[in-house]
Design a protein around this motif. Sequence first.
Motif, mmCIF file in Angstrom:
data_model
loop_
_atom_site.group_PDB
_atom_site.id
_atom_site.type_symbol
_atom_site.label_atom_id
_atom_site.label_comp_id
_atom_site.label_asym_id
_atom_site.label_seq_id
_atom_site.Cartn_x
_atom_site.Cartn_y
_atom_site.Cartn_z
ATOM 1 N N GLY B 16 0.798 -1.196 -0.075
ATOM 2 C CA GLY B 16 -0.045 -0.186 0.080
ATOM 3 C C GLY B 16 0.807 1.015 0.056
ATOM 4 N N ASN B 17 1.934 1.013 0.259
ATOM 5 C CA ASN B 17 3.158 2.379 0.289
ATOM 6 C C ASN B 17 3.458 2.568 -0.991
ATOM 7 O OD1 ASN B 17 2.361 2.581 3.018
ATOM 8 N ND2 ASN B 17 4.664 2.473 3.676
ATOM 9 N N PRO B 18 4.038 3.573 -1.389
ATOM 10 C CA PRO B 18 4.675 4.012 -2.537
ATOM 11 C C PRO B 18 6.209 3.174 -2.656
ATOM 12 C CG PRO B 18 4.606 6.020 -1.304
ATOM 13 C CD PRO B 18 3.900 5.164 -0.477
ATOM 14 N N LEU B 19 6.547 2.833 -3.637
ATOM 15 C CA LEU B 19 7.686 2.221 -3.917
ATOM 16 C C LEU B 19 8.726 3.039 -4.835
ATOM 17 C CD1 LEU B 19 8.417 0.485 -6.524
ATOM 18 C CD2 LEU B 19 6.403 -0.920 -5.495
ATOM 19 N N THR B 20 10.141 3.026 -4.397
ATOM 20 C CA THR B 20 10.798 3.585 -5.758
ATOM 21 C C THR B 20 12.149 2.637 -5.676
ATOM 22 O OG1 THR B 20 10.356 6.015 -5.200
ATOM 23 C CG2 THR B 20 12.522 5.445 -6.240
ATOM 24 N N VAL B 21 12.491 2.065 -7.004
ATOM 25 C CA VAL B 21 13.590 1.416 -7.139
ATOM 26 C C VAL B 21 14.792 2.233 -8.067
ATOM 27 C CG1 VAL B 21 14.591 -0.787 -8.060
ATOM 28 C CG2 VAL B 21 12.193 -0.595 -7.216
ATOM 29 N N LYS B 22 15.927 2.526 -7.696
ATOM 30 C CA LYS B 22 16.671 3.520 -8.042
ATOM 31 C C LYS B 22 17.670 2.911 -9.221
ATOM 32 C CE LYS B 22 16.933 6.293 -4.130
ATOM 33 N NZ LYS B 22 17.726 6.739 -2.818
ATOM 34 N N TYR B 61 1.347 -3.101 -15.134
ATOM 35 C CA TYR B 61 1.277 -3.489 -13.737
ATOM 36 C C TYR B 61 1.372 -1.792 -12.978
ATOM 37 C CZ TYR B 61 2.603 -7.662 -15.610
ATOM 38 O OH TYR B 61 2.890 -8.792 -16.453
ATOM 39 N N GLY B 62 1.004 -0.742 -13.329
ATOM 40 C CA GLY B 62 0.863 0.371 -12.566
ATOM 41 C C GLY B 62 2.143 0.974 -12.503
ATOM 42 N N LYS B 69 17.585 13.782 -16.840
ATOM 43 C CA LYS B 69 18.832 13.812 -17.655
ATOM 44 C C LYS B 69 20.168 14.474 -16.907
ATOM 45 C CE LYS B 69 20.784 15.219 -22.209
ATOM 46 N NZ LYS B 69 20.472 15.672 -23.583
ATOM 47 N N SER B 70 19.407 15.443 -15.977
ATOM 48 C CA SER B 70 20.607 16.076 -15.587
ATOM 49 C C SER B 70 21.281 15.314 -14.381
ATOM 50 C CB SER B 70 20.024 17.606 -14.569
ATOM 51 O OG SER B 70 19.140 17.270 -13.863
ATOM 52 N N GLN B 71 20.280 14.409 -13.558
ATOM 53 C CA GLN B 71 20.940 13.629 -12.564
ATOM 54 C C GLN B 71 21.121 12.083 -13.216
ATOM 55 O OE1 GLN B 71 18.029 13.529 -9.422
ATOM 56 N NE2 GLN B 71 18.036 15.495 -9.113
ATOM 57 N N THR B 72 21.088 12.039 -14.621
ATOM 58 C CA THR B 72 21.205 10.652 -15.082
ATOM 59 C C THR B 72 20.613 9.533 -14.452
ATOM 60 O OG1 THR B 72 23.487 10.365 -14.104
ATOM 61 C CG2 THR B 72 23.517 11.539 -16.276
ATOM 62 N N SER B 73 19.320 10.006 -14.408
ATOM 63 C CA SER B 73 18.592 8.672 -13.345
ATOM 64 C C SER B 73 17.457 8.389 -14.128
ATOM 65 C CB SER B 73 18.043 9.155 -12.116
ATOM 66 O OG SER B 73 17.366 10.316 -12.057
ATOM 67 N N PHE B 74 16.893 7.104 -13.932
ATOM 68 C CA PHE B 74 15.560 6.584 -14.423
ATOM 69 C C PHE B 74 15.134 5.836 -13.424
ATOM 70 C CE2 PHE B 74 12.792 5.825 -17.545
ATOM 71 C CZ PHE B 74 12.711 4.683 -17.983
ATOM 72 N N HIS B 75 14.583 6.323 -12.350
ATOM 73 C CA HIS B 75 13.824 5.618 -11.099
ATOM 74 C C HIS B 75 12.686 4.964 -11.339
ATOM 75 C CE1 HIS B 75 17.371 7.043 -9.178
ATOM 76 N NE2 HIS B 75 16.768 8.356 -8.670
ATOM 77 N N LEU B 76 12.529 3.640 -10.951
ATOM 78 C CA LEU B 76 11.143 3.071 -11.178
ATOM 79 C C LEU B 76 10.217 3.407 -10.031
ATOM 80 C CD1 LEU B 76 9.443 0.857 -12.856
ATOM 81 C CD2 LEU B 76 10.433 -0.698 -11.446
ATOM 82 N N LYS B 77 9.083 3.736 -10.318
ATOM 83 C CA LYS B 77 8.081 3.968 -9.336
ATOM 84 C C LYS B 77 6.631 3.283 -9.213
ATOM 85 C CE LYS B 77 10.332 8.345 -8.478
ATOM 86 N NZ LYS B 77 10.147 10.077 -8.488
#
Lengths: 116, 115
Positions: B16-22, B61-62, B69-77
């Motif tokens: 039920g909580n939000p998730l982030t995978v970096k 699956y939501g 681009k500035s942080q060169t990141s693509f985090h999954l949420k």
Amino acid sequence: GAGVSQTPSNKVTEKGKYVELRCDPISGHTALYWYRQSLGQGPEFLIYFQGTGAADDSGLPNDRFFAVRPEGSVSTLKIQRTERGDSAVYLCASSLTSRTGPYEQYFGPGTRLTVT
Amino acid sequence: AQSVAQPEDQVNVAEGNPLTVKCTYSVSGNPYLFWYVQYPNRGLQFLLKYITGDNLVKGSYGFEAEFNKSQTSFHLKKPSALVSDSALYFCAVRDPSSGNTPLVFGKGTRLSVIA
């Protein structure tokens, strides 16, 4: 529709033996890839086919590894004189063309190879 | 050379909580970025990709991911985690400007969603 299939799902062989791993890609996908995944690691690229030809084999670790795709569909990864370090899950993937395109790759379930 | 880093081996989150995978990446040009999920004894399944355009991409699956681009990141949420989301997640990158380059994967992050 049918996804990427790989056979066998598991293969146990003795050190020094020869093994063949088969991949049947999604129909119509011209690009086919082989990867190797060791425990706790992400997939590592081995070889890429565009049609029948190997467009990039830079990931093959040595000359004991070889792959073919004679009719541009099914591919076979061949490993000669297997070593214990070859033990891993071998993944096959296919996609629409091309090698630099944005197309996602679809993976098979893998073949778990164990060399004893 | 292109590379991907997934700084967390394991992420735990309550259902039920939000998730982030970096995920962070390194390429010389503009990247193509992908997220895949791997369930036990299953092959990798495609979740989503960023090619160009809107920085927020939505997938299966939501799940969604934000290209920065500035942080060169693509985090999954995901706004609300499910127990069934528990799996191994892989970020991958390709640099199309470098010609014949393969897809490069991170080491993976194991997500555990606790009921």
